[in-house]
Write a protein that holds these residues in place. Structure first.
Motif, PDB file in Angstrom:
ATOM      1  N   GLU A 198      29.890  -0.023  42.258  1.00 42.32           N
ATOM      2  CA  GLU A 198      28.908   1.169  41.812  1.00 42.32           C
ATOM      3  C   GLU A 198      27.476   0.761  42.731  1.00 42.32           C
ATOM      4  O   GLU A 198      27.007   1.817  43.499  1.00 42.32           O
ATOM      5  N   GLU A 199      27.253  -0.245  42.820  1.00 43.85           N
ATOM      6  CA  GLU A 199      26.110  -0.614  43.698  1.00 43.85           C
ATOM      7  C   GLU A 199      26.336  -0.140  45.294  1.00 43.85           C
ATOM      8  O   GLU A 199      25.448   0.251  46.110  1.00 43.85           O
ATOM      9  N   ARG A 200      27.433  -0.591  45.712  1.00 41.59           N
ATOM     10  CA  ARG A 200      27.558  -0.058  47.148  1.00 41.59           C
ATOM     11  C   ARG A 200      27.647   1.367  47.300  1.00 41.59           C
ATOM     12  O   ARG A 200      27.395   1.971  48.382  1.00 41.59           O
ATOM     13  N   LEU A 201      28.053   2.204  46.416  1.00 40.92           N
ATOM     14  CA  LEU A 201      28.212   3.683  46.348  1.00 40.92           C
ATOM     15  C   LEU A 201      26.686   4.057  46.258  1.00 40.92           C
ATOM     16  O   LEU A 201      26.423   4.964  47.250  1.00 40.92           O
ATOM     17  N   ILE A 202      26.088   3.367  45.350  1.00 44.43           N
ATOM     18  CA  ILE A 202      24.597   3.945  45.455  1.00 44.43           C
ATOM     19  C   ILE A 202      23.833   3.507  46.907  1.00 44.43           C
ATOM     20  O   ILE A 202      23.190   4.405  47.377  1.00 44.43           O
ATOM     21  N   MET A 203      24.044   2.443  47.494  1.00 50.60           N
ATOM     22  CA  MET A 203      23.663   1.955  49.050  1.00 50.60           C
ATOM     23  C   MET A 203      24.004   2.796  49.680  1.00 50.60           C
ATOM     24  O   MET A 203      23.043   3.432  50.504  1.00 50.60           O
ATOM     25  N   GLY A 204      25.245   3.554  49.789  1.00 48.42           N
ATOM     26  CA  GLY A 204      25.720   4.363  50.774  1.00 48.42           C
ATOM     27  C   GLY A 204      25.169   5.740  50.763  1.00 48.42           C
ATOM     28  O   GLY A 204      24.847   6.353  51.793  1.00 48.42           O
ATOM     29  N   SER A 205      25.016   6.137  49.504  1.00 51.32           N
ATOM     30  CA  SER A 205      24.387   7.389  49.072  1.00 51.32           C
ATOM     31  C   SER A 205      22.866   7.309  49.838  1.00 51.32           C
ATOM     32  O   SER A 205      22.484   8.163  50.394  1.00 51.32           O
ATOM     33  N   GLN A 206      22.166   6.411  49.303  1.00 48.60           N
ATOM     34  CA  GLN A 206      20.773   6.318  50.013  1.00 48.60           C
ATOM     35  C   GLN A 206      20.703   6.340  51.321  1.00 48.60           C
ATOM     36  O   GLN A 206      19.954   6.980  52.057  1.00 48.60           O
ATOM     37  N   MET A 207      21.594   5.631  51.956  1.00 51.69           N
ATOM     38  CA  MET A 207      21.559   5.411  53.424  1.00 51.69           C
ATOM     39  C   MET A 207      21.699   6.813  53.970  1.00 51.69           C
ATOM     40  O   MET A 207      21.133   7.380  54.978  1.00 51.69           O
ATOM     41  N   PHE A 208      22.895   7.653  53.371  1.00 52.11           N
ATOM     42  CA  PHE A 208      23.238   8.898  53.867  1.00 52.11           C
ATOM     43  C   PHE A 208      21.927   9.968  53.680  1.00 52.11           C
ATOM     44  O   PHE A 208      21.465  10.609  54.551  1.00 52.11           O
ATOM     45  N   ASP A 209      21.242   9.768  52.645  1.00 52.90           N
ATOM     46  CA  ASP A 209      20.089  10.531  52.263  1.00 52.90           C
ATOM     47  C   ASP A 209      18.891  10.359  53.272  1.00 52.90           C
ATOM     48  O   ASP A 209      18.071  11.070  53.810  1.00 52.90           O
ATOM     49  N   SER A 210      18.598   8.935  53.560  1.00 60.16           N
ATOM     50  CA  SER A 210      17.707   8.569  54.552  1.00 60.16           C
ATOM     51  C   SER A 210      18.111   9.043  56.053  1.00 60.16           C
ATOM     52  O   SER A 210      17.270   9.620  56.884  1.00 60.16           O
ATOM     53  N   ALA A 211      19.308   9.109  56.199  1.00 53.68           N
ATOM     54  CA  ALA A 211      19.714   9.526  57.669  1.00 53.68           C
ATOM     55  C   ALA A 211      19.594  11.180  57.620  1.00 53.68           C
ATOM     56  O   ALA A 211      19.082  11.526  58.658  1.00 53.68           O
ATOM     57  N   ARG A 212      19.849  11.788  56.642  1.00 53.45           N
ATOM     58  CA  ARG A 212      19.872  13.338  56.432  1.00 53.45           C
ATOM     59  C   ARG A 212      18.188  13.694  56.700  1.00 53.45           C
ATOM     60  O   ARG A 212      17.760  14.463  57.467  1.00 53.45           O
ATOM     61  N   GLU A 213      17.311  12.859  56.075  1.00 55.33           N
ATOM     62  CA  GLU A 213      15.969  13.378  56.148  1.00 55.33           C
ATOM     63  C   GLU A 213      15.398  13.008  57.711  1.00 55.33           C
ATOM     64  O   GLU A 213      14.481  13.696  58.193  1.00 55.33           O
ATOM     65  N   MET A 214      15.860  11.921  58.121  1.00 58.37           N
ATOM     66  CA  MET A 214      15.633  11.710  59.635  1.00 58.37           C
ATOM     67  C   MET A 214      15.965  13.009  60.510  1.00 58.37           C
ATOM     68  O   MET A 214      15.349  13.180  61.389  1.00 58.37           O
ATOM     69  N   ILE A 215      17.385  13.257  60.529  1.00 56.72           N
ATOM     70  CA  ILE A 215      17.788  14.577  61.141  1.00 56.72           C
ATOM     71  C   ILE A 215      16.916  15.702  60.902  1.00 56.72           C
ATOM     72  O   ILE A 215      16.605  16.498  61.814  1.00 56.72           O
ATOM     73  N   LYS A 216      16.696  16.265  59.598  1.00 53.00           N
ATOM     74  CA  LYS A 216      15.984  17.333  59.388  1.00 53.00           C
ATOM     75  C   LYS A 216      14.635  17.108  60.061  1.00 53.00           C
ATOM     76  O   LYS A 216      14.104  18.275  60.465  1.00 53.00           O
ATOM     77  N   ALA A 217      13.915  16.022  60.082  1.00 51.42           N
ATOM     78  CA  ALA A 217      12.593  15.719  60.736  1.00 51.42           C
ATOM     79  C   ALA A 217      12.891  16.038  62.176  1.00 51.42           C
ATOM     80  O   ALA A 217      11.771  16.512  62.765  1.00 51.42           O
ATOM     81  N   SER A 218      13.872  15.819  62.799  1.00 49.04           N
ATOM     82  CA  SER A 218      14.049  16.235  64.197  1.00 49.04           C
ATOM     83  C   SER A 218      14.501  17.229  64.647  1.00 49.04           C
ATOM     84  O   SER A 218      14.160  17.877  65.869  1.00 49.04           O
ATOM     85  N   LEU A 219      14.756  18.332  63.723  1.00 48.46           N
ATOM     86  CA  LEU A 219      15.261  19.662  63.912  1.00 48.46           C
ATOM     87  C   LEU A 219      13.757  20.658  64.316  1.00 48.46           C
ATOM     88  O   LEU A 219      12.961  20.069  63.965  1.00 48.46           O
ATOM     89  N   PRO A 220      14.087  21.712  65.212  1.00 47.94           N
ATOM     90  CA  PRO A 220      13.109  22.637  65.253  1.00 47.94           C
ATOM     91  C   PRO A 220      12.375  22.987  64.180  1.00 47.94           C
ATOM     92  O   PRO A 220      13.006  23.341  63.204  1.00 47.94           O
ATOM     93  N   LYS A 221      11.109  23.220  63.792  1.00 43.98           N
ATOM     94  CA  LYS A 221      10.292  23.673  62.860  1.00 43.98           C
ATOM     95  C   LYS A 221      10.354  25.343  62.571  1.00 43.98           C
ATOM     96  O   LYS A 221      10.150  25.755  61.562  1.00 43.98           O
TER      97      LYS A 221
END
Length: 72
Positions: free
Chosen positions: A25-48
């Motif tokens: 469960e902890e590893r799943l949560i960690m992976g989910s949080q890392m994916f969410d962080s990566a997604r937010e970084m990608i969204k911030a890099s896309l054209p506005k």
């Protein structure tokens, strides 16, 4: 594909052991949080100035490396 790293094998082993000592469960949560962080970084890099639909398409392509196939 070759594995290139500057991390000593002993450190890799220690980190893996610490992660695997956590519950599934902890590893799943960690992976989910890392994916969410990566997604937010990608969204911030896309054209506005793109539409929401185009932004989602670009996000998908950046994450998965290809266009979405809708079977058409």
């Amino acid at each position: 594909m070759s594995h290139v790293t500057d991390t000593p094998h002993e450190i890799e082993r220690m980190v893996r052991e610490k992660i695997m000592a956590r519950s599934g469960e902890e590893r799943l949560i960690m992976g989910s949080q890392m994916f969410d962080s990566a997604r937010e970084m990608i969204k911030a890099s896309l054209p506005k100035n793109v539409s929401e639909t185009e932004g989602r398409r670009l996000l998908f392509k950046r994450i998965y490396g290809r266009e979405m196939n809708l079977g058409n």
